[in-house]
Design an enzyme around this catalytic site. Sequence first.
Site, mmCIF file in Angstrom:
data_model
loop_
_atom_site.group_PDB
_atom_site.id
_atom_site.type_symbol
_atom_site.label_atom_id
_atom_site.label_comp_id
_atom_site.label_asym_id
_atom_site.label_seq_id
_atom_site.Cartn_x
_atom_site.Cartn_y
_atom_site.Cartn_z
ATOM 1 N N LEU A 43 0.525 -1.469 -0.131
ATOM 2 C CA LEU A 43 -0.208 0.269 -0.230
ATOM 3 C C LEU A 43 1.031 1.089 -0.260
ATOM 4 C CD1 LEU A 43 -3.181 0.158 0.064
ATOM 5 C CD2 LEU A 43 -1.821 -2.023 0.988
ATOM 6 N N ASP A 44 1.448 1.409 0.890
ATOM 7 C CA ASP A 44 2.981 2.314 1.085
ATOM 8 C C ASP A 44 3.714 2.993 -0.692
ATOM 9 O OD1 ASP A 44 3.430 4.944 2.414
ATOM 10 O OD2 ASP A 44 5.023 3.663 3.694
#
Length: 635
Positions: free
Chosen positions: A378-379
């Site tokens: 996600l990051d």
Amino acid sequence: MQTQERNKVKLLTEAIAASQEHLISIQKQDGYWWAELESNVTITAEAVLLHKIWGTDKTRPLHKVETYLRSQQREHGGWELFYGDGGEVSTSVEAYMALRLLGVPETDPDLIRAKNFILDNGGISKTRIFTKLHLALIGCYQWQGLPSLPPWVMLLPEQFPVNIYELSSWARSSTVPLLIVFDCKPIFKIDQPINLDELYTEGVENVYWELPKSGDWSDIFNILDEGFKLAENLNLVPFREEGIKAAEKWIIERQEATGDWGGIIPAMLNSLLALKCLNYDANDPIVSRGLKSIDNFAIETESTYCVQPCVSPVWDTAWVIRALIDSGLAPDDPIITKAGEWLIDQQILDYGDWVVKNKQGKPGAWAFEFDNRFYPDLDDSAVVVMALYQSKLTNENLKKQTIKRALYWIESMQCQPGGWAAFDIDNNQEWLNSIPYGDLKAMIDPNTADVTARVLEMLGFCNLSISANKLTKALNYLINEQEQEGCWFGRWGVNYIYGTSGVLSALTLIDPQKYRAEIEKGATWLMKVQNSDGGWGETCFSYHDPSLKGKGDSTASQTAWAIIGLISAMTVMGKKALPTIEQGVNYLIKTQNSDGTWHESYFTGTGFPCHFYLKYHLYQQYFPLMALGRYQAVI
């Protein structure tokens, strides 16, 4: 006064130009950026052990590892988990082991100093499980003192409360191969056998080969482990063969074409150990590719050789794009265009392990590394979307669809509490960190404030939207995570400075007026923890001791994070923080090197809080440039 102001502007402009020039000069031919990802010496030590076990040590320049390890030894005789920590026993034992494997005698002065440090800190018996595992592989520790990992765990279905998909992606990719290794309990023959009896403080004849007890409810796992060991001794382990075959199949299916497993060295090393236990040949294509993938993570100089725990080209490239554009480079500059198009090519369009818990999501994310189809995160994905949004590419329609696909995946990965985790959804069974095998306390991947903030920043920055209910849940989660002092915990960066900067960047883009009180409280905390030199710093020890929040020697990257957060907070605070910001900017300008770079020795990246830290060699370059660029835009 006007002359003084002009001089300030001139110094700022020159600092930005020098930093830009440096970053542009190190762009790779294909358009990406990539620099060293430094960790402690255990990664290299374990690679030495692996090559000794496979008999492939003579075909690698491992003699240079000795020089590297000696250079990393500190005056006290030990080796560090992170810069300036005073030395750590597990790290030191593994470095000592590697030097002995490389032929350095026990009587070497450096090893005598190391032995004294290790013995003073409890010796081998006080080391972590994974250190003891690596020693057991060559007979320097007894398998009896390690936890059992029954291979039938591999067969537990997804619907079962406990299965391999309840482990974090990094724990899963490292643990599945260890199901085979722990079942076989091998003691591999190497060309020059060693023993490390001298590293047992109590004397090797007095060692209790048993799991340590915590004195609380988690000791029930020790009782279970005794039952598992009894079943092994009686040859009554159920579904043993089926579990081993399932683990072998899982390992082979998840190997990248480049040989990687999981994009991280522990998973790669453990997978190769498992294959060795299964009697694979060193020239088998699967093994050959796997060994080559470890070579690809190595850094060789004229005199040294070390292995990185991971590589970060996608992460680095996205941040450099953002920093260059924030500091004034045109979004359609060929440098940006080439990098942006490289990022689009890296989008992962395969279904990975995340689909086990997320049946609705469709692929469209990015991973940290060059090759890691099964574990996008996600990051990275949120930062790449922001970098692409800022860039102007040749095919803007393709870019828009790329972002759309990424947004759909990201939205589908929201956890039940409202936040986002790094790799998985609802991977949060905290009790798994209490099992004896999980002494790094990194068995799960729950949602965190810093990753959640990154997703929200992406939404606000790129004018993207998700359902109102999901947005509200995310914001509520983030507000509830604010500490009493006003800061936020940083799971993936050191630590509260990192977390607070990220959340301020998010809240000020989503709804600054609604969250005015929280923003002001976070910004005020950042202002309070500024150092007297104008910079900011925070020690890794803040993960152990909350009283050290925001405390530490100033670094370029942490100073930049604080500046970025405070500039965001100006949305609601006006110019209240400007004098503090200016002091931080002055610190960055004063500490910049003549070639446009910054240097910091400290580790400001986090692998596993309290247990594993990272130094991203480009953090000290692109975050300061971003901070200076954003400051230039507001003055």
